[in-house]
Write an enzyme that holds these catalytic residues in place. Structure first.
Site, mmCIF file in Angstrom:
data_model
loop_
_atom_site.group_PDB
_atom_site.id
_atom_site.type_symbol
_atom_site.label_atom_id
_atom_site.label_comp_id
_atom_site.label_asym_id
_atom_site.label_seq_id
_atom_site.Cartn_x
_atom_site.Cartn_y
_atom_site.Cartn_z
ATOM 1 N N GLU A 190 0.969 -1.188 -0.067
ATOM 2 C CA GLU A 190 0.069 0.080 -0.052
ATOM 3 C C GLU A 190 0.746 1.206 0.017
ATOM 4 O O GLU A 190 0.525 2.271 -0.520
ATOM 5 C CB GLU A 190 -0.788 0.225 1.338
ATOM 6 N N TYR B 242 -5.472 6.301 5.148
ATOM 7 C CA TYR B 242 -5.648 5.393 4.264
ATOM 8 C C TYR B 242 -4.933 4.136 4.359
ATOM 9 O O TYR B 242 -5.473 3.103 4.254
ATOM 10 C CB TYR B 242 -5.365 6.152 2.807
ATOM 11 N N ASP C 156 -9.244 4.892 -1.923
ATOM 12 C CA ASP C 156 -8.195 5.505 -2.773
ATOM 13 C C ASP C 156 -8.791 6.177 -3.943
ATOM 14 O O ASP C 156 -10.072 6.362 -4.079
ATOM 15 C CB ASP C 156 -7.181 4.310 -3.111
#
Length: 348
Positions: free
Chosen positions: A45, A128, A146
């Site tokens: 990520e 996030y 996202d």
């Protein structure tokens, strides 16, 4: 009931169409009891925040081969990690990566916290990424939003507000679809839908499992969502890069720890400014007195500005530089790798 039907359709689609990604536990394996490694989820990520899956995948494979656990990464020297990161952009993220790995190793026994709140407390790990790791690695019902998910939400609900102002509304809409059932698969299903079907341009609506729910498609122009405000033109800057060689070695410097490309090895350069550098100014800013010759220039784009680097080349010596073998230049950030290669190639 509409949201339950929507979720069921997307999860069924994901079960049949999930991308095969190096860091992913697929839906069939997940259903059989396999669990994603939080370290691999977190690392992927962070890498994907500024690049694409095809670009990030070889970096991920190299990182995990070299540092297979978060403890291995935590013990790695800063310079080695920064060099391995070259080409992924935003070197501050590589520094945050190390800070987070070391906190997990030192304060959590090498085990990532299993809640979104606990993950948020780690250094350099934003909302996030915390949501993504919580959902994908620990099956927590976290709202993972996202760019792909924002686009899907904007089209499903025909959100007229333009980005970036629409972000809170898109996040709220996405949160309304999060549930306790398969939260990790749900997050990845939305990402996959946005990446492969609900694409930024030319969405493949005929392949989408959610066409019956899509307000943008009903309106006839799904490709126009999400709405966007006009981007301001990026400013342009000019600088001079100095390709100083001594036999088979090239002079490099270490950039200051904070700021753009902080802590990275680089070619010596002038400052970067709006005006071009005159010959006299360029020579005055050189790292050493030498027979400097112009060998062209290179262009490079950063997120917030574009850059023209004029290249000067010389053979000589200098104080306060690091003499590096030319074969090791691949560890340089892309702007300096581009400049070094051009400077070494263009000399007649």
């Amino acid at each position: 009931m509409a949201s339950e039907t929507l979720r069921a359709r997307l999860l069924d689609w994901y079960d049949a169409n999930a991308r095969d990604l190096a860091w992913r536990v697929g839906p069939a394996d997940h259903a059989a009891g396999a669990r994603a490694d939080p370290y691999r989820v977190w690392l992927s990520e962070v890498m994907l925040q500024q690049t694409t899956v095809p670009h990030a995948t070889p970096y991920f494979l190299k990182f995990t081969a070299r540092w297979p656990t978060v403890g291995d990464l935590a013990a790695a020297p800063d310079g080695e990690v920064m060099a391995a990161w070259a080409g992924l952009g935003y070197y501050a993220r590589a520094r945050n990566l190390l800070a987070c790995a070391r906190a997990v190793a030192a304060d959590h026994g090498g085990v990532f916290p299993d809640t979104e709140e606990g993950l948020r407390a780690l250094p350099g790990l934003g909302p996030y990424t915390a949501a993504a790791v919580a959902a994908i690695a620990f099956d927590r019902p976290a709202n993972v939003v996202d760019g792909n998910v924002e686009r899907v939400m904007a089209r499903l609900f025909a959100v007229e507000a333009p980005l970036p102002d629409a972000k809170p509304e898109l996040k709220r809409l996405a949160a309304g679809l999060v549930a306790e059932h398969r939260p990790g698969d749900w997050a990845q299903a939305l990402m996959d839908l946005g990446a492969t079907v609900c694409r930024p341009k030319a969405p493949l609506c005929d392949r989408c499992p959610l066409t019956a729910h899509c307000a943008a498609l009903a309106g006839g122009a799904p490709e126009t969502y999400p709405r966007k405000t006009a981007k301001a033109e990026r400013p342009h800057r000019h600088g001079v890069a100095y390709v100083l060689t001594r036999g088979d070695r090239i002079a490099l410097v270490r950039r200051p720890p904070k700021g753009l490309l902080g802590g990275m090895l680089a070619l010596p350069t002038s400052a970067w400014r709006a005006q071009r550098w005159s010959d006299a100014e360029a020579l005055a800013a050189a790292p050493a007195e030498a027979d400097w010759r112009g060998v062209g220039e290179v262009e490079h784009g950063f997120t917030h500005f574009t850059l023209t680097l004029r290249l000067l080349r010389a053979e000589g010596d200098a104080d306060g530089v690091i003499w590096s073998p030319r074969r090791d230049l691949d560890a340089l950030p892309s702007v300096f790798l581009k400049a070094a290669r051009a400077g070494l190639t263009n000399l007649l």
